[in-house]
Enzyme design. Structure first.
Site, PDB file in Angstrom:
ATOM      1  N   LYS A  74     -24.260  51.968   3.175  1.00 12.74           N
ATOM      2  CA  LYS A  74     -22.890  51.576   2.815  1.00 12.74           C
ATOM      3  C   LYS A  74     -21.954  51.903   3.978  1.00 12.74           C
ATOM      4  O   LYS A  74     -20.784  52.181   3.772  1.00 12.74           O
ATOM      5  CB  LYS A  74     -22.454  52.334   1.564  1.00 12.74           C
ATOM      6  CG  LYS A  74     -23.148  51.855   0.316  1.00 12.74           C
ATOM      7  CD  LYS A  74     -22.805  52.714  -0.867  1.00 12.74           C
ATOM      8  CE  LYS A  74     -23.707  53.898  -0.924  1.00 12.74           C
ATOM      9  NZ  LYS A  74     -23.571  54.735  -2.108  1.00 12.74           N
ATOM     10  N   GLY A 117     -30.053  44.917   8.610  1.00 15.81           N
ATOM     11  CA  GLY A 117     -28.611  45.144   8.480  1.00 15.81           C
ATOM     12  C   GLY A 117     -28.076  46.007   9.615  1.00 15.81           C
ATOM     13  O   GLY A 117     -27.090  45.655  10.274  1.00 15.81           O
ATOM     14  N   ASP A 141     -40.271  47.617   4.338  1.00  8.16           N
ATOM     15  CA  ASP A 141     -40.519  46.234   3.897  1.00  8.16           C
ATOM     16  C   ASP A 141     -41.314  45.420   4.925  1.00  8.16           C
ATOM     17  O   ASP A 141     -41.854  44.364   4.580  1.00  8.16           O
ATOM     18  CB  ASP A 141     -39.185  45.516   3.641  1.00  8.16           C
ATOM     19  CG  ASP A 141     -38.296  46.262   2.655  1.00  8.16           C
ATOM     20  OD1 ASP A 141     -38.847  46.974   1.800  1.00  8.16           O
ATOM     21  OD2 ASP A 141     -37.067  46.138   2.749  1.00  8.16           O
ATOM     22  N   GLU A 236     -40.831  43.532  -5.984  1.00  7.25           N
ATOM     23  CA  GLU A 236     -39.506  43.482  -6.628  1.00  7.25           C
ATOM     24  C   GLU A 236     -38.798  42.140  -6.425  1.00  7.25           C
ATOM     25  O   GLU A 236     -37.974  41.742  -7.246  1.00  7.25           O
ATOM     26  CB  GLU A 236     -38.612  44.622  -6.103  1.00  7.25           C
ATOM     27  CG  GLU A 236     -38.364  44.561  -4.599  1.00  7.25           C
ATOM     28  CD  GLU A 236     -37.493  45.694  -4.075  1.00  7.25           C
ATOM     29  OE1 GLU A 236     -37.093  46.568  -4.857  1.00  7.25           O
ATOM     30  OE2 GLU A 236     -37.225  45.706  -2.860  1.00  7.25           O
ATOM     31  N   HIS A 288     -38.464  54.691  -5.245  1.00  2.00           N
ATOM     32  CA  HIS A 288     -38.244  55.408  -3.986  1.00  2.00           C
ATOM     33  C   HIS A 288     -39.365  56.362  -3.602  1.00  2.00           C
ATOM     34  O   HIS A 288     -39.352  56.900  -2.488  1.00  2.00           O
ATOM     35  CB  HIS A 288     -36.894  56.127  -4.034  1.00  2.00           C
ATOM     36  CG  HIS A 288     -35.760  55.141  -4.123  1.00  2.00           C
ATOM     37  ND1 HIS A 288     -35.419  54.524  -5.295  1.00  2.00           N
ATOM     38  CD2 HIS A 288     -34.947  54.629  -3.168  1.00  2.00           C
ATOM     39  CE1 HIS A 288     -34.433  53.686  -5.069  1.00  2.00           C
ATOM     40  NE2 HIS A 288     -34.125  53.729  -3.789  1.00  2.00           N
ATOM     41  N   LEU A 289     -40.341  56.543  -4.499  1.00  2.00           N
ATOM     42  CA  LEU A 289     -41.531  57.313  -4.094  1.00  2.00           C
ATOM     43  C   LEU A 289     -42.134  56.700  -2.839  1.00  2.00           C
ATOM     44  O   LEU A 289     -42.700  57.389  -1.992  1.00  2.00           O
ATOM     45  CB  LEU A 289     -42.599  57.231  -5.195  1.00  2.00           C
ATOM     46  CG  LEU A 289     -42.523  58.183  -6.372  1.00  2.00           C
ATOM     47  CD1 LEU A 289     -43.650  57.896  -7.346  1.00  2.00           C
ATOM     48  CD2 LEU A 289     -42.635  59.620  -5.853  1.00  2.00           C
ATOM     49  N   ARG A 291     -40.707  55.503  -0.384  1.00  2.00           N
ATOM     50  CA  ARG A 291     -39.979  55.804   0.850  1.00  2.00           C
ATOM     51  C   ARG A 291     -40.153  57.248   1.281  1.00  2.00           C
ATOM     52  O   ARG A 291     -39.685  57.645   2.357  1.00  2.00           O
ATOM     53  CB  ARG A 291     -38.486  55.516   0.634  1.00  2.00           C
ATOM     54  CG  ARG A 291     -38.183  54.050   0.367  1.00  2.00           C
ATOM     55  CD  ARG A 291     -37.101  53.531   1.255  1.00  2.00           C
ATOM     56  NE  ARG A 291     -35.877  54.252   1.117  1.00  2.00           N
ATOM     57  CZ  ARG A 291     -34.778  53.779   0.534  1.00  2.00           C
ATOM     58  NH1 ARG A 291     -34.786  52.576   0.014  1.00  2.00           N
ATOM     59  NH2 ARG A 291     -33.697  54.489   0.500  1.00  2.00           N
TER      60      ARG A 291
END
Ligand code: F6P
Length: 364
Positions: A74, A117, A141, A236, A288-289, A291
């Site tokens: 963010k 990003g 990813d 996902e 998130h596991l 990651r």
């Protein structure tokens, strides 16, 4: 003497600390200094959040997950959410302030470690503000086309495979269908790799819009072959034919976040399977596991090599480029090119053909 600033942006990925280690050590070897910017660009915005990174400080960080610098998705400096005096959040452009601090600190280069990003933001700094930047590709990813691999994906796949292995015994004990949703955004790399290695019955990836009736036919076929359970791996970003990609609700979206939050397809698939086959079905989201944890040997080495190559690019004055894996070497790729297109699982690849050959249903 050169002074490098390094930042880690976007979602964390196992291997980030190995990049930091390699950058600090390679720079120190050349007699240069390295500073870490906390939480993406926040350190460059508020110099008190800059950390002078010494070799002693990074000595034992290579096997650790996460990032010692912190990260955020963010924190786009061209559109940053900032609280005003009245306590309201406003979106402001702080890029000029960052550029002023960068110059005032006497930095020679910014090494931006991030996904598409963060690399796009780094490219904007290079083009619009004249900042000498070098990108290092990171994402579980593995969806950046310009590099053969990104670090983090191998560890995420190992975690997902281990989870699938564990699901086999409980699924078999209860004659159940277990649906497991894995990350990967619009690419199916984690799902296809973990699904094949974990001997799933069904793998659904964003690259192949699926027909739920074909998925159910595979589960019914298992029954005919006296296999009363099934493992379904769903990326996902996977989507049924004529359906929309399932995202988290608006209430869960966050101020300043550039991308939509995917999630929920696993549950949808599980409900459909239960309805259409009558089989006892459960779903889980690995989340998130994937990651977390210590990077695998592959990810560690890739991250260390990316870090070393980035410092060599500083030495050679190659800026506005991303370091990319082009086996057996590293090569610089212009950032403009690196952020252009996403890497998808090729449908004619050996991987996809093998999945079909060993009887895995891909939903088509
Ligand atoms: O891009 C990495 C990733 O883990 C995606 O696979 C996932 O969709 C997203 O980040 C989750 O983001 P967050 O950490 O904001 O929940």
């Amino acid at each position: 003497m050169k002074k490098i600033v390094i930042s880690t942006g976007g979602g964390d990925a196992p291997g980030l600390n190995a990049v930091i280690y390699a950058v600090v050590k390679s720079a120190h070897y050349r007699g240069w200094e390295v500073y870490g910017s906390r939480n993406g660009y926040k350190g460059l915005l508020n110099p008190e959040e800059l950390i002078h990174l010494t070799p002693e400080m990074v000595e034992d960080i290579t096997p650790t997950g996460g990032t010692i610098l912190g990260s955020t998705n963010k924190g786009n400096p061209f559109a940053m959410p900032v609280e005003n005096m009245a306590g309201e959040t406003q979106i402001v452009d702080v890029s000029d302030r960052i550029m002023q601090n960068f110059t005032a600190m006497g930095f020679s280069c910014h090494i931006a470690v991030g996904g598409d990003g963060s690399l796009e933001i780094a490219h904007r700094f290079a083009v619009e503000k004249g900042m000498p930047v070098i990108g290092v590709p990171k994402t579980i990813d593995n969806d950046l086309l310009a590099t053969q691999r990104t670090f983090g994906c191998d560890t995420a796949v190992a975690t997902a495979t281990e989870a699938i292995d564990k699901l086999h015994s409980t699924a078999k004990s209860h004659d159940r269908v277990m649906v497991v949703e894995v990350m990967g955004r619009d690419s199916g790399w984690i799902a296809i790799n973990a699904g094949i290695s974990g001997c799933a019955d069904v793998i659904l990836i964003p690259e192949i819009p699926f027909d739920i009736d074909k998925v159910c036919a595979k589960i019914n076929d298992n029954e005919l072959h006296h296999k009363h359970y099934a493992i379904v791996v769903v990326a996902e970003g996977a989507c049924g034919k004529n359906e929309k990609v399932i995202c988290k609700s608006q209430e869960e979206s966050e101020v300043g976040r550039q991308e939509v939050l995917l999630g929920g397809i696993g549950d949808w698939v599980a409900k459909q399977i239960k309805k259409k086959t009558g089989k006892d079905t459960r779903s889980l989201v690995l989340g998130h596991l994937q990651r977390g944890g210590s990077p695998t040997n592959f990810d560690r080495q890739l991250a260390l090599r990316f870090g070393g190559a980035a410092v060599r690019m500083v030495e050679d004055g190659i800026f506005d480029h991303m370091v990319a894996l082009a086996t057996p070497n590293m090569k610089p790729v212009p950032l403009a090119e690196a952020i252009k297109s996403r890497k998808k699982v090729p449908l004619d690849s050996d991987k996809v053909m093998t999945a079909r050959d060993i009887g895995i249903c891909l939903g088509d």
